[in-house]
Write an enzyme that holds these catalytic residues in place. Structure first.
Site, short mmCIF file in Angstrom:
data_model
loop_
_atom_site.label_atom_id
_atom_site.label_comp_id
_atom_site.label_asym_id
_atom_site.label_seq_id
_atom_site.Cartn_x
_atom_site.Cartn_y
_atom_site.Cartn_z
CB SER A 84 10.88 5.88 -4.87
OG SER A 84 9.51 6.19 -5.05
NE ARG A 85 5.70 3.87 -3.52
CZ ARG A 85 4.49 3.69 -4.02
NH1 ARG A 85 4.05 2.47 -4.26
NH2 ARG A 85 3.70 4.71 -4.30
CB SER A 110 5.16 12.47 -4.58
OG SER A 110 4.46 11.30 -4.25
CB VAL A 119 5.85 15.03 -11.78
CG1 VAL A 119 7.15 14.26 -11.53
CG2 VAL A 119 4.62 14.15 -11.58
CG ASN A 176 7.42 5.11 -13.77
OD1 ASN A 176 6.88 4.11 -14.24
ND2 ASN A 176 7.57 5.28 -12.45
CE1 TYR A 185 -3.06 5.16 -14.32
CE2 TYR A 185 -4.14 3.58 -15.77
CZ TYR A 185 -3.02 4.01 -15.08
OH TYR A 185 -1.84 3.30 -15.18
CB ALA A 198 -8.92 11.07 -19.72
P1 NDP Z 1 3.49 2.65 -8.02
O1 NDP Z 1 2.25 3.14 -7.38
O2 NDP Z 1 4.10 1.37 -7.58
O3 NDP Z 1 4.63 3.80 -7.94
C1 NDP Z 1 4.32 5.12 -8.28
C2 NDP Z 1 5.56 5.97 -8.19
O4 NDP Z 1 5.24 7.32 -8.62
C3 NDP Z 1 6.14 6.09 -6.81
O5 NDP Z 1 7.53 6.19 -6.90
C4 NDP Z 1 5.56 7.42 -6.31
O6 NDP Z 1 6.36 8.04 -5.31
C5 NDP Z 1 5.61 8.23 -7.59
N1 NDP Z 1 4.69 9.36 -7.63
C6 NDP Z 1 3.33 9.34 -7.48
N2 NDP Z 1 2.84 10.59 -7.59
C7 NDP Z 1 3.91 11.42 -7.81
C8 NDP Z 1 4.05 12.82 -8.00
N3 NDP Z 1 2.99 13.65 -8.00
N4 NDP Z 1 5.29 13.33 -8.19
C9 NDP Z 1 6.38 12.51 -8.19
N5 NDP Z 1 6.30 11.17 -8.03
C10 NDP Z 1 5.08 10.63 -7.83
O7 NDP Z 1 3.16 2.63 -9.59
P2 NDP Z 1 3.51 1.53 -10.72
O8 NDP Z 1 4.94 1.17 -10.64
O9 NDP Z 1 2.48 0.48 -10.71
O10 NDP Z 1 3.24 2.40 -12.05
C11 NDP Z 1 4.27 3.15 -12.66
C12 NDP Z 1 3.72 3.75 -13.95
O11 NDP Z 1 3.27 2.70 -14.80
C13 NDP Z 1 2.51 4.65 -13.72
O12 NDP Z 1 2.56 5.74 -14.62
C14 NDP Z 1 1.35 3.75 -14.05
O13 NDP Z 1 0.21 4.48 -14.45
C15 NDP Z 1 1.94 2.93 -15.19
N6 NDP Z 1 1.27 1.66 -15.40
C16 NDP Z 1 1.20 0.70 -14.43
C17 NDP Z 1 0.58 -0.51 -14.69
C18 NDP Z 1 0.48 -1.59 -13.68
O14 NDP Z 1 -0.15 -2.61 -13.99
N7 NDP Z 1 1.07 -1.45 -12.51
C19 NDP Z 1 -0.03 -0.79 -16.01
C20 NDP Z 1 0.11 0.27 -16.94
C21 NDP Z 1 0.74 1.44 -16.65
P3 NDP Z 1 5.85 8.03 -3.73
O15 NDP Z 1 5.83 6.61 -3.30
O16 NDP Z 1 6.86 8.86 -3.01
O17 NDP Z 1 4.48 8.64 -3.78
#
Ligand code: NDP
Length: 241
Positions: A10-11, A33, A60, A86, A151, A153
Site C-alpha cells: 500500500s505504501r 495492516s 502478516v 515486502n 531489524y 536480525a
Molecule cells: P513503509 O513503512 O513505507 O511501508 C510498509 C508497508 O508494510 C506498508 O504498506 C504497511 O501497511 C505494511 N505493513 C507493516 N506492517 C505490516 C503487517 N504486520 N502486516 C501487513 N502489512 C504490514 O516501508 P518501506 O517501503 O520503506 O519498506 C518496505 C520494505 O523494504 C520493508 O521490508 C523494509 O524493511 C525494506 N527496506 C526498506 C529500506 C528503505 O530504505 N526504505 C531499505 C532496505 C529495506 P500499513 O501502512 O497499513 O501499516
C-alpha cells in the site's frame, strides 16, 4: 493472467513494486495492516494498467490472517504465482534500551511474516511447477547497523530463510530470492535526521539515495521468466554502498 501478491503493497517500496508488476500485466493483490486509504490509492493506480487489483487487510505476523488472505485470493483470482514478502517495520534503539516487545514485534512482522506467507504460497506453486518468491531483506541484514539489532536480525534471518527454501523447492520450478536494498527514499527513511542521511550519502559510490523504482526494477526481473535460473540469491540494490 498471473497473480502477484505484494505484502505491504500500500505504501513505499511495496506500492512501487505493485504498480510495476501491474504494468507487466500481473493481476495484483496487496495487503496492508492499518492504512486503508493508502491501500485504496495503490489499487486504483494498478487498475489503470487494465489488470485486476484488490487489497486485503491482513497482519502478516498472524497465521489466521495470512491463511484467510490466501484463501480469499484463491477464490477471487486463483493461486498466487508471484509472492513479494515486502511488509516490514522498524523499532530502532540501542540494545540496552531495546524492549522485548520491540524485538518480538520486528521479528514477528519481518521474519515470521515472511515464513507464514511463503508457507501459505508454496503448495500451489509446487503444483503449478512454477513460482516466484521474492523477499525484501536489507543491506543492514548483511552488514549490521548500530541501533537496529532487532531489524538487522530479522533481515539476516530472511537471507538464511531464502537460501534454505530455495534449496528445498528448486527442483519444483519455484525460485526464491532476496533483494537487499540500501538507503531508499521512503516514509521509513524520511524521518531520519539530516546528519544521519548525510553520513549515509558519503558511503554511497553512486552519489545518490536509491528510489523505490530502483528496487522494483530488480523485483520485476526476478519475477519474470528471464530469471528462471536465478535462485537462492541476495541481490543488493545499494548504489554500491
Ligand atoms: P513503509 O513503512 O513505507 O511501508 C510498509 C508497508 O508494510 C506498508 O504498506 C504497511 O501497511 C505494511 N505493513 C507493516 N506492517 C505490516 C503487517 N504486520 N502486516 C501487513 N502489512 C504490514 O516501508 P518501506 O517501503 O520503506 O519498506 C518496505 C520494505 O523494504 C520493508 O521490508 C523494509 O524493511 C525494506 N527496506 C526498506 C529500506 C528503505 O530504505 N526504505 C531499505 C532496505 C529495506 P500499513 O501502512 O497499513 O501499516
Amino acid at each position: 493472467m498471473s497473480v502477484a501478491l505484494i505484502t505491504g503493497g500500500s505504501r513505499g517500496i511495496g506500492r512501487t513494486i505493485a504498480e510495476k508488476l501491474a504494468k507487466s500485466g500481473y493481476n495484483i493483490v496487496i495487503c496492508y495492516s492499518g492504512n486503508e486509504s493508502a491501500a485504496q490509492e495503490a489499487i486504483a493506480e494498478c487498475k489503470k494498467q487494465g489488470v485486476q487489483a484488490i487489497y486485503i487487510k491482513a497482519d502478516v505476523s498472524n497465521k489466521d490472517d495470512v491463511n484467510n488472505m490466501f484463501g480469499e485470493i484463491k477464490e477471487l483470482m486463483g493461486p498466487v504465482d508471484v509472492l513479494v514478502n515486502n511488509a516490514g517495520i522498524t523499532r530502532d534503539g540501542l540494545l540496552l534500551r531495546m524492549t522485548e516487545n520491540d524485538f518480538d514485534g520486528v521479528i514477528d512482522t519481518n521474519l515470521k511474516g515472511t515464513f507464514l506467507c511463503t508457507k501459505a504460497a508454496i503448495k500451489d506453486m509446487m503444483k503449478a511447477r512454477k513460482g516466484r518468491i521474492i523477499n525484501i531483506s536489507s543491506i543492514v541484514g548483511v552488514q549490521g547497523n548500530a541501533g537496529q539489532a532487532n531489524y538487522c536480525a530479522s533481515k539476516a534471518g530472511i537471507i538464511g530463510f531464502t537460501k534454505s527454501v530455495a534449496r528445498e523447492y528448486g527442483s519444483k520450478g519455484v525460485t526464491v530470492n532476496a533483494v537487499a536494498p540500501g538507503f531508499i527514499q521512503t516514509a521509513m527513511t524520511d524521518t531520519l535526521p539530516d546528519s544521519v542521511k548525510d553520513a549515509y550519502l558519503k558511503q554511497i559510490p553512486a552519489g545518490r539515495f536509491g528510489t523505490a523504482e530502483d528496487v522494483a526494477n530488480v523485483v520485476e526481473f526476478l519475477a519474470s521468466d528471464k530469471a528462471s535460473y536465478v535462485t537462492g540469491q541476495v541481490i543488493e540494490v545499494t548504489g554500491g554502498m
